[in-house]
Motif scaffolding. Structure first.
Motif, PDB file in Angstrom:
ATOM      1  N   LEU A  61      60.393 -30.741  14.516  1.00 25.58           N
ATOM      2  CA  LEU A  61      59.509 -30.153  15.530  1.00 25.58           C
ATOM      3  C   LEU A  61      59.934 -30.590  16.929  1.00 25.58           C
ATOM      4  CD1 LEU A  61      56.946 -28.460  16.077  1.00 25.58           C
ATOM      5  CD2 LEU A  61      55.627 -30.586  15.833  1.00 25.58           C
ATOM      6  N   THR A  62      60.230 -31.861  17.073  1.00 26.61           N
ATOM      7  CA  THR A  62      60.690 -32.374  18.368  1.00 26.61           C
ATOM      8  C   THR A  62      61.994 -31.707  18.771  1.00 26.61           C
ATOM      9  OG1 THR A  62      59.613 -34.499  17.926  1.00 26.61           O
ATOM     10  CG2 THR A  62      61.312 -34.466  19.635  1.00 26.61           C
ATOM     11  N   GLN A  63      62.918 -31.597  17.816  1.00 25.59           N
ATOM     12  CA  GLN A  63      64.211 -30.981  18.104  1.00 25.59           C
ATOM     13  C   GLN A  63      64.050 -29.523  18.512  1.00 25.59           C
ATOM     14  OE1 GLN A  63      67.106 -32.911  18.042  1.00 25.59           O
ATOM     15  NE2 GLN A  63      67.791 -31.160  19.241  1.00 25.59           N
ATOM     16  N   ARG A  64      63.141 -28.818  17.838  1.00 21.40           N
ATOM     17  CA  ARG A  64      62.902 -27.402  18.147  1.00 21.40           C
ATOM     18  C   ARG A  64      62.486 -27.238  19.606  1.00 21.40           C
ATOM     19  NH1 ARG A  64      57.808 -23.978  15.784  1.00 21.40           N
ATOM     20  NH2 ARG A  64      59.194 -22.663  14.618  1.00 21.40           N
ATOM     21  N   TRP A  65      61.534 -28.073  20.049  1.00 17.98           N
ATOM     22  CA  TRP A  65      61.032 -27.940  21.422  1.00 17.98           C
ATOM     23  C   TRP A  65      62.002 -28.506  22.439  1.00 17.98           C
ATOM     24  CZ3 TRP A  65      57.528 -24.674  23.008  1.00 17.98           C
ATOM     25  CH2 TRP A  65      56.661 -24.132  22.064  1.00 17.98           C
ATOM     26  N   LEU A  66      62.758 -29.525  22.067  1.00 20.63           N
ATOM     27  CA  LEU A  66      63.783 -30.041  22.973  1.00 20.63           C
ATOM     28  C   LEU A  66      64.864 -28.997  23.194  1.00 20.63           C
ATOM     29  CD1 LEU A  66      64.895 -32.389  24.634  1.00 20.63           C
ATOM     30  CD2 LEU A  66      65.994 -33.237  22.546  1.00 20.63           C
ATOM     31  N   ASP A  67      65.270 -28.319  22.124  1.00 19.44           N
ATOM     32  CA  ASP A  67      66.244 -27.239  22.258  1.00 19.44           C
ATOM     33  C   ASP A  67      65.739 -26.170  23.213  1.00 19.44           C
ATOM     34  OD1 ASP A  67      67.954 -28.451  20.451  1.00 19.44           O
ATOM     35  OD2 ASP A  67      67.417 -27.147  18.770  1.00 19.44           O
ATOM     36  N   ARG A  68      64.471 -25.825  23.076  1.00 24.23           N
ATOM     37  CA  ARG A  68      63.898 -24.780  23.927  1.00 24.23           C
ATOM     38  C   ARG A  68      63.869 -25.224  25.392  1.00 24.23           C
ATOM     39  NH1 ARG A  68      58.618 -21.143  22.530  1.00 24.23           N
ATOM     40  NH2 ARG A  68      58.716 -19.874  24.395  1.00 24.23           N
ATOM     41  N   LEU A  69      63.419 -26.457  25.635  1.00 23.40           N
ATOM     42  CA  LEU A  69      63.380 -26.968  27.005  1.00 23.40           C
ATOM     43  C   LEU A  69      64.772 -27.013  27.614  1.00 23.40           C
ATOM     44  CD1 LEU A  69      62.081 -28.317  29.470  1.00 23.40           C
ATOM     45  CD2 LEU A  69      62.195 -30.500  28.229  1.00 23.40           C
ATOM     46  N   LEU A  70      65.735 -27.580  26.895  1.00 23.57           N
ATOM     47  CA  LEU A  70      67.102 -27.666  27.428  1.00 23.57           C
ATOM     48  C   LEU A  70      67.694 -26.282  27.668  1.00 23.57           C
ATOM     49  CD1 LEU A  70      68.556 -30.632  25.343  1.00 23.57           C
ATOM     50  CD2 LEU A  70      67.849 -30.644  27.745  1.00 23.57           C
ATOM     51  N   GLY A  71      67.404 -25.357  26.778  1.00 23.69           N
ATOM     52  CA  GLY A  71      67.894 -23.988  26.958  1.00 23.69           C
ATOM     53  C   GLY A  71      67.346 -23.366  28.230  1.00 23.69           C
ATOM     54  N   GLU A  72      66.056 -23.549  28.481  1.00 21.80           N
ATOM     55  CA  GLU A  72      65.453 -22.997  29.698  1.00 21.80           C
ATOM     56  C   GLU A  72      66.017 -23.657  30.949  1.00 21.80           C
ATOM     57  OE1 GLU A  72      61.201 -22.599  29.695  1.00 21.80           O
ATOM     58  OE2 GLU A  72      61.175 -21.708  27.688  1.00 21.80           O
ATOM     59  N   LEU A  73      66.253 -24.967  30.885  1.00 18.34           N
ATOM     60  CA  LEU A  73      66.813 -25.667  32.045  1.00 18.34           C
ATOM     61  C   LEU A  73      68.221 -25.171  32.355  1.00 18.34           C
ATOM     62  CD1 LEU A  73      65.641 -29.339  31.363  1.00 18.34           C
ATOM     63  CD2 LEU A  73      64.672 -27.700  32.994  1.00 18.34           C
ATOM     64  N   LEU A  74      69.038 -25.006  31.317  1.00 19.83           N
ATOM     65  CA  LEU A  74      70.403 -24.524  31.551  1.00 19.83           C
ATOM     66  C   LEU A  74      70.423 -23.088  32.045  1.00 19.83           C
ATOM     67  CD1 LEU A  74      72.504 -26.125  28.705  1.00 19.83           C
ATOM     68  CD2 LEU A  74      72.545 -26.620  31.143  1.00 19.83           C
ATOM     69  N   ASP A  75      69.548 -22.251  31.504  1.00 14.15           N
ATOM     70  CA  ASP A  75      69.456 -20.869  32.008  1.00 14.15           C
ATOM     71  C   ASP A  75      69.109 -20.859  33.495  1.00 14.15           C
ATOM     72  OD1 ASP A  75      70.077 -19.868  29.527  1.00 14.15           O
ATOM     73  OD2 ASP A  75      68.010 -19.319  29.009  1.00 14.15           O
ATOM     74  N   ALA A  76      68.190 -21.734  33.885  1.00 13.50           N
ATOM     75  CA  ALA A  76      67.793 -21.804  35.296  1.00 13.50           C
ATOM     76  C   ALA A  76      68.955 -22.276  36.165  1.00 13.50           C
ATOM     77  CB  ALA A  76      66.589 -22.732  35.458  1.00 13.50           C
ATOM     78  N   LEU A  77      69.694 -23.288  35.702  1.00 11.55           N
ATOM     79  CA  LEU A  77      70.829 -23.799  36.477  1.00 11.55           C
ATOM     80  C   LEU A  77      71.912 -22.752  36.653  1.00 11.55           C
ATOM     81  CD1 LEU A  77      71.349 -27.432  35.141  1.00 11.55           C
ATOM     82  CD2 LEU A  77      70.437 -26.740  37.362  1.00 11.55           C
TER      83      LEU A  77
END
Length: 199
Positions: A61-77
């Motif tokens: 569960l933690t990995q799922r949400w961490l993946d999502r957060l990191l994905g959104e951060l990289l998309d923004a960058l």
């Protein structure tokens, strides 16, 4: 994917979704096998088959949400052109994620997540290597261009994310002394003053 695999994937999704809900309602101590199987309607055997244990489920569960957060951060960058606008986008995206997904953010910023991250630092770093490397490459390009001070990557990461994580934790604690909108306005310039190259 075969029908059996589809059913298995659907069961795993139900368990993950239910685990976050139970975690949000009762905290880590309330997330027991009994509570999870009761709330999800999924059998004990299925839970162990898919995740091995409650710890395995929480890790997934933690990995799922961490993946999502990191994905959104990289998309923004990737949508920015300068290091300074990248920092602004990163802060805005991170805090928007926290506001939109407070339950998942509590899990990501929990003492349990910290303990697991410290215990499994290398393994977690390896699973996130592509995203971490993408951030590093993005930052390195701005160091090479002279926009960002030539600091070691771990130090830059700490200077950029440290203040954002600290604000997030205070906001999630419910103390009411942090305004995320104010943080979005103030933090980017403060972070930039720490990592921007002085010419």
């Amino acid at each position: 994917m075969s029908p059996k695999q589809q059913r298995g994937a659907a069961t795993a999704e139900v368990l993950l979704d239910t685990a976050l809900r139970v975690y949000a309602e009762t905290g880590e101590q309330g997330l027991t096998v009994a509570a999870l199987t009761k709330a999800s309607g999924v059998s004990l055997g299925s839970l162990y088959h898919h995740f091995g244990s409650i710890d395995g489920l929480l890790d997934a569960l933690t990995q799922r949400w961490l993946d999502r957060l990191l994905g959104e951060l990289l998309d923004a960058l990737r949508q920015t052109r300068t290091a300074r606008t990248g920092i602004r986008a990163l802060v805005r995206t991170y805090l928007a994620f926290v506001r939109e997904y407070p339950d998942a953010s509590r899990l990501l910023h929990s003492s349990r997540a910290d303990r697991r991250a410290m215990a499994l630092a290398r393994e977690l770093r390896d699973t996130q290597e592509a995203r971490v490397s993408a951030f590093g490459l993005w930052m390195q390009a701005h160091i090479d261009s002279g926009e960002v001070a030539p600091l070691p990557q771990p130090l830059i990461e700490s200077l950029v994310l440290g203040p954002v994580v600290a604000v997030t934790r205070r906001w999630l604690s419910g103390l009411g002394d942090v305004d995320l909108d104010e943080a979005v306005r103030v933090l980017p310039d403060r972070i930039w003053s720490a990592i921007g190259a002085t010419r």
